[in-house]
Each structure stands twice: as C-alpha cells, then as structure tokens.
Design a protein around this motif. Structure first.
Motif, PDB file in Angstrom:
ATOM      1  N   GLY B  81       0.814  -1.212   0.000  1.00  0.00           N
ATOM      2  CA  GLY B  81       0.000   0.000   0.000  1.00  0.00           C
ATOM      3  C   GLY B  81       0.843   1.256   0.000  1.00  0.00           C
ATOM      4  O   GLY B  81       0.399   2.308  -0.452  1.00  0.00           O
ATOM      5  N   GLU B  82       2.041   1.137   0.520  1.00  0.00           N
ATOM      6  CA  GLU B  82       2.856   2.337   0.710  1.00  0.00           C
ATOM      7  C   GLU B  82       4.308   2.077   0.297  1.00  0.00           C
ATOM      8  O   GLU B  82       5.215   2.069   1.137  1.00  0.00           O
ATOM      9  N   PRO B  83       4.527   1.869  -1.013  1.00  0.00           N
ATOM     10  CA  PRO B  83       5.893   1.560  -1.479  1.00  0.00           C
ATOM     11  C   PRO B  83       6.884   2.690  -1.180  1.00  0.00           C
ATOM     12  O   PRO B  83       8.080   2.440  -1.038  1.00  0.00           O
ATOM     13  N   GLY B  84       6.372   3.911  -1.037  1.00  0.00           N
ATOM     14  CA  GLY B  84       7.241   5.066  -0.777  1.00  0.00           C
ATOM     15  C   GLY B  84       7.965   4.984   0.555  1.00  0.00           C
ATOM     16  O   GLY B  84       8.901   5.746   0.811  1.00  0.00           O
ATOM     17  N   MET B  85       7.533   4.044   1.419  1.00  0.00           N
ATOM     18  CA  MET B  85       8.211   3.845   2.691  1.00  0.00           C
ATOM     19  C   MET B  85       9.668   3.434   2.470  1.00  0.00           C
ATOM     20  O   MET B  85      10.532   3.695   3.310  1.00  0.00           O
ATOM     21  N   VAL B  86       9.952   2.780   1.362  1.00  0.00           N
ATOM     22  CA  VAL B  86      11.333   2.401   1.045  1.00  0.00           C
ATOM     23  C   VAL B  86      12.198   3.650   0.903  1.00  0.00           C
ATOM     24  O   VAL B  86      13.368   3.649   1.271  1.00  0.00           O
ATOM     25  N   ASN B  87      11.599   4.727   0.366  1.00  0.00           N
ATOM     26  CA  ASN B  87      12.330   5.991   0.273  1.00  0.00           C
ATOM     27  C   ASN B  87      12.400   6.700   1.623  1.00  0.00           C
ATOM     28  O   ASN B  87      13.441   7.199   2.020  1.00  0.00           O
ATOM     29  N   ALA B  88      11.258   6.716   2.297  1.00  0.00           N
ATOM     30  CA  ALA B  88      11.153   7.552   3.495  1.00  0.00           C
ATOM     31  C   ALA B  88      11.922   6.947   4.663  1.00  0.00           C
ATOM     32  O   ALA B  88      12.490   7.674   5.476  1.00  0.00           O
TER      33      ALA B  88
END
Lengths: 386, 121
Positions: B81-88
């Motif tokens: 749901g939140e692939p951007g967590m890999v960046n953040a």
C-alpha cells in the motif's frame, strides 16, 4: 541504444546549469542530459501538471528550409517550398497558414515511420519553413531534408542553438511576463518574439499534454533565458524522467519505442497526421498501404492499457484473456498523476475495443490489464479558433 | 544485533538466526521514487544472490538479491500500500523481508558498515 561513454556525449548550452542544479546526468540521444533533479521524477511530474516545468530539449533537431529564388508572391513561394518536403511526409504543408505548426510523419516507401516531426510555415518570410525533428534520428532526417532542398532551397540546421520547453498551466502567465506577445499564440502556432537583445522563435506546443511553449534561443543567451524563466517561482527545472512520464500519460508516441520503421501512421493511431488533401492525392510514401489500413485492412493498432500491479515496461508481452501472446508493450511505466501503471502497446485489431480485458506478462507473471481511452490524462492545450 | 551490507546495496540486520533485508538509504536515493515493490512469498527458499524482490521506480525496475541463503519467514506487506516507505524509511519501516539464515558463514563475507560506507563515497 548502446550507451556512449561520457566523453563521447554532446553537451547542450545548458549543461552547466543542469550540473549546478544537481541534475543526475545520463546519456540520451547522444547528449548528456539530466534524467532528474534532486526533487525526483514524481515531484517534477506533478509540478509540471500543476505549475510550470522547464525542460532542456536542445538535443532535438530544429532547422529551417528557405526557398532560394523567391517570386515575391507569398502564396506561390509557400507552395514551392511545401512541394519540396511534401514528398517525404504525409502532412498537408501547402495548406498551412502563416505561423501554423503541424505534427507530421516522415515515412519510408513501405509506409513505415522514419520520424515524427513538426513542420511550420513562417509567419513573416514567404517560402520559409521551420522544422523540428527528434534527436535520435536527426542526422538521417537532416540528410533527407537537405536532399529534398536540392538547389531550390537552403537547408539550415540550427541544432547548435538551445531549445527550451516551458510546459504546464502556469506557462503562459510566466512567459507572458517576459514576452507579452505570446498570449496571441494558440496551440500549434509560432512566431518570432523579441526578448532583450535576443530574437526567440516561440511555438505554443510541447510534448506533455499541457499548454506550453517551445523556445529556440541562441546558445550564447540560453543560460540567461533559462535563469530568467526559473526566476519565476512557478517554474522548476524538469528532467527526462518526468518528460517521459508526462508524455506517456498524454499517450504521445516516442520515436524508437512506439514508432519505428515498421509502424505506419494508422497502426500508431496517428491517422489525423495523414492530411485529407494528401489522402485524396495518395501522393505520400507508402500511400497504398496506409490508405488500405485506413479502410480497416490492418493487423495491429496502438492502444492504451491500464495495468494492475507492477508496471509493464517496454518489451513486456501483451496476452489475451486466455494467456495467448497477442502483442507487445512499447512504452510503459507508472503514471504519477493517476497513481497506477499505464502502457502503450500494439495488439491485433480485434482486441482494441475500449474495455477489452487483456493481460501483460511482467517477470513471467500474467497481470490484468484493460484497454482504456487515450490520452490517459486529458490534454489541456490552448486552442484558438482562427 | 549486527547489520551487514552487500555491494549491491542490500542490508541484512541479523538477530539470532533471522535477518531482516532491505535496501540502503544510498540505494533508495539512487533509485528515486519507489512506486511498486514485489516481495517474495513466505516459505520461499533462496540461495545467496537469488533474485528475492523487485523495486520499481517511475523509470525502471531493479532486482533485490538475497544477501545470504535461507528461507523467507515474513514479508513487509505494508509496502504493497505504501511503497514510498522504502524511500522515506529504508532501514526501518521500509524493510522488505525476513530470512531464516541457513548458511551463517555467508554473513562473514558481507561488508560491515565501514566497508559499505567506503563503497558509496
């Protein structure tokens, strides 16, 4: 395309600006260009859709074709220069109004596409055309155009200048503050405009689906123009990554990916680029094939797909509902404006209806995909009734 | 607890016989905005160097390799749901999978924090 080593790469007049802004430099079409700046592709993409994005497209191939012996009769001179290029392309150039820009296709004898390009009629000089071709094909295109010019016209490539694109809903407000005359331009119109001591060739056009402009500027003033545009808080520099995701959402084909020497305008769903007068005369390269395809005798067509799950990239196979391979993705990726994966690809005619349920193969796994209308994100061009 | 690194920019944080695998902060920065993460199935047996996961940025897909051999025991479903967590938050909330290490000797051949830092200067 094989990646050239960095020392082989050409630099645009704005190279130093890209490096100074933290741009991540990659090889593209023989040039060293930024794929993104520090904020990243997603932010750059959204900024362009909401504000105004500034792109360095100096790798592309702007040029002028100018009749040598002008009669002084504007209509006759335009007809004469148009007659030189029309045998190469499927667009009606003779019918262009002064200052009008047309998207057209350079074709081979079998009706395949050698390039997609812009051809425009000078608003001021009878017998002069402004022509902009793609970076990857420009040497071949320029050779064809120079040959077409023969001893009747001067062909001048001006790709040592800078070409900037300012795209997005705020583009007109930003540019009008510097060059007020641009508000008079409608989509696909161009003219020459004075900015300080520089004469800019500005067209209201672009490749993002947004309203915007493309500006041809001398190399010596390019960085000054770049800085002046970026001084407006509504403008940010945008790299090649977002340029690609923006044009993909706008379902605009990219030469070498969605278009190549085997793909005809009808297969590519670019039938609009085959002008009526040229169709009736059937006087363009590959006319027999293209006109037959237009009557429905075609085996494949470019479509837009919404893909569930992982993005399907170029080269991914398109499958029918039963899992049989029927086509291939030619451009695909994640659409930042939509928050999902989209793709362009070619499938047989019987699978092109909107709503057709297909699949795409990503890393050996079939994922659901559906044919949807294109553009994926509506175009917002500023069309003026003439 | 010790964290080891591969030259391909995966990290493995080892507690007992289980390692938690993800990509380094340097790697996420290089990849740019992550829009999709494909995780392995729990129970999958991986050999060191096998393709274990895939991260997709706007522009491209990149494989994530198993830093050591073992069996996948858990995956970070939140990334669906939140692939951007890999960046953040690459090294905490952006972890990708846990692996039961079958060849502990392989850990010794990975880089330590200093060795990895030298790679990315």
């Amino acid at each position: 395309m094989a990646e050239a080593s960095s020392e082989d790469l050409l630099r645009t007049p704005l190279y130093e600006r890209h490096v100074a802004a933290g741009g991540r430099i990659v090889p593209f079409g023989g040039y060293a260009l930024p794929v993104q700046y520090p904020t990243g592709i997603m932010a750059e993409h959204k900024w362009t859709r909401e504000q105004a994005g500034l792109f360095d497209v100096s790798h592309m191939g702007p040029s002028f074709l100018t009749l040598k012996d002008r009669s002084g009769d504007a209509a006759a001179d335009h007809a004469a220069v148009a007659a030189l290029v029309e045998p190469l392309i499927c667009g009606d150039i003779a019918g262009l109004k002064p200052g009008q820009v047309r998207y057209t296709l350079l074709l081979n004898e079998s009706g395949g596409t050698l390039d997609d390009l812009m051809v425009a009629r000078s608003p001021r000089f009878p017998g002069a055309l402004y022509i902009v071709v793609n970076a990857g094909t420009k040497e071949a295109d320029f050779a064809l155009l120079a040959k077409a010019a023969g001893d009747k016209a001067d062909f001048q490539r001006v790709d040592d200048n800078a070409l900037l694109a300012l795209q997005g809903p705020e583009a007109v407000g930003v540019l009008a503050a510097m060059v007020p005359g641009v508000v008079e331009l409608g989509f696909m119109q161009f003219g020459a405009f004075q900015w300080d001591d520089e004469e800019l060739i500005i067209s209201r056009s672009g490749y993002t689906g947004e309203d915007g402009f493309e500006l041809l500027c001398s190399a010596k003033n390019a960085a000054r123009l770049w800085d002046a545009l970026l001084a407006d808080p509504r403008v940010k520099p945008i790299g090649l990554g977002a340029r690609d995701s923006l044009r993909l959402e706008a379902a605009l084909p990219l030469y070498g990916h969605d278009l190549d020497e085997t793909v005809s305008p009808i297969e590519a769903d670019l039938g609009f680029a085959v002008s009526k007068r040229r169709r009736e005369a059937a006087d363009f390269p590959g006319a027999a094939r293209i006109l037959a395809e237009r009557e429905g005798q075609l085996t494949r067509k470019r479509v837009g797909l919404i893909v569930q799950g992982a993005p399907a990239r170029e080269g991914a196979e398109i499958l029918d509902a039963s899992g049989k391979t029927i086509g291939v993705v030619t451009s695909g990726g994640f659409a930042p404006s939509l928050g999902k994966a989209i793709a362009l690809g070619f499938v047989p005619l019987e699978h092109t209806a909107i709503g057709t349920k297909l699949q795409v193969s990503v890393r050996g796994r079939a994922q659901p995909a559906e044919i949807v209308p294109t553009p994926f994100v509506p175009h917002r061009y500023f069309r003026k009734s003439v | 607890m010790t964290t080891k690194f591969t030259p391909d920019h995966e990290y493995i944080r080892v507690e007992g016989s289980t390692g938690t695998v993800g990509i380094t902060s340097y790697a996420q920065e290089q990849l740019g905005d992550i829009v999709f993460v494909e995780l392995p199935e729990v129970g999958k047996v991986l050999k060191k160097g096998d393709e274990a996961a895939v991260v997709e940025s706007v522009k491209a897909a990149s494989e994530i390799y198993a830093p050591v051999s073992g069996t996948v025991t858990a995956v970070n479903d939140a990334l669906n749901g939140e692939p951007g967590m890999v960046n953040a938050d690459p090294e905490a909330g952006g972890w990708m999978f846990k692996i039961e290490v079958s060849e502990p000797g392989e850990l010794d051949k990975l880089l330590d924090a200093d060795g990895y830092a030298e790679l990315t200067v």
